[in-house]
Motif scaffolding. Sequence first.
Motif, PDB file in Angstrom:
ATOM      1  N   CYS A  84       4.475 -47.001 -19.514  1.00 37.56           N
ATOM      2  CA  CYS A  84       5.626 -46.280 -18.970  1.00 37.56           C
ATOM      3  C   CYS A  84       5.336 -45.876 -17.533  1.00 37.56           C
ATOM      4  O   CYS A  84       4.373 -45.159 -17.263  1.00 37.56           O
ATOM      5  CB  CYS A  84       5.957 -45.064 -19.818  1.00 37.56           C
ATOM      6  N   CYS A 122       7.546 -44.184 -15.697  1.00 37.09           N
ATOM      7  CA  CYS A 122       8.491 -43.146 -15.280  1.00 37.09           C
ATOM      8  C   CYS A 122       7.759 -42.053 -14.493  1.00 37.09           C
ATOM      9  O   CYS A 122       6.547 -41.861 -14.638  1.00 37.09           O
ATOM     10  CB  CYS A 122       9.247 -42.566 -16.485  1.00 37.09           C
ATOM     11  N   CYS A 181       5.815 -39.455 -16.583  1.00 39.96           N
ATOM     12  CA  CYS A 181       4.498 -39.906 -17.051  1.00 39.96           C
ATOM     13  C   CYS A 181       3.501 -39.943 -15.896  1.00 39.96           C
ATOM     14  O   CYS A 181       2.324 -39.630 -16.075  1.00 39.96           O
ATOM     15  CB  CYS A 181       4.593 -41.288 -17.700  1.00 39.96           C
ATOM     16  N   ARG A 189       5.449 -32.899 -24.929  1.00 35.34           N
ATOM     17  CA  ARG A 189       4.184 -33.512 -24.515  1.00 35.34           C
ATOM     18  C   ARG A 189       3.046 -32.632 -24.998  1.00 35.34           C
ATOM     19  O   ARG A 189       2.989 -31.452 -24.660  1.00 35.34           O
ATOM     20  CB  ARG A 189       4.167 -33.705 -23.002  1.00 35.34           C
TER      21      ARG A 189
HETATM   22 ZN   LIG Z   1       7.247 -42.174 -19.137  1.00 34.87          ZN
END
Ligand SMILES: [Zn+2]
Length: 136
Positions: free
Chosen positions: A28, A30, A33, A73
């Motif tokens: 990922c 993004c 992240c 998270r």
């Molecule tokens: Zn992510």
Amino acid sequence: MSALRTGGCLCGAVRYTVAWPPRDLVVCHCTDCQKQAGSAFSVVGVSAREGLQVRGELKTFSHPGSSGQTIERKFCRNCGSPILTDTPAAREQGILFFKAGTLDQTADLEPTTHFWTRSAQAWFSIPDGVTCLEKQ
Ligand SMILES: [Zn+2]
Ligand SMILES: [Zn+2]
């Protein structure tokens, strides 16, 4: 016949076992992240919830993800290593995400799909033969 792999945080307070192979292994890119991992991307394993056993105390940081749903998270409260990610949709599907970079053995990981490539860092070359999604 199911194999297990082990992993854990940097300080060792959190350890886990995960059924192997995972349902999927993805990357990922993004920006969330990137921030959380302090890195260019996260390597994320997708496990059946019952396939993942965690020992040790995790702290949870919840925030709204770009998809609109709440992202939880979970990280080691002592050393901060990110370990798990959970969402309402994942709970519905019976899956859970783990940060595959925290596995004890990572040399043979071959992620199948790269998400959020539109925010991938320019220096990183995405390998041939993987699926790329601009977003989720
Ligand atoms: Zn992510
Ligand atoms: Zn730790």
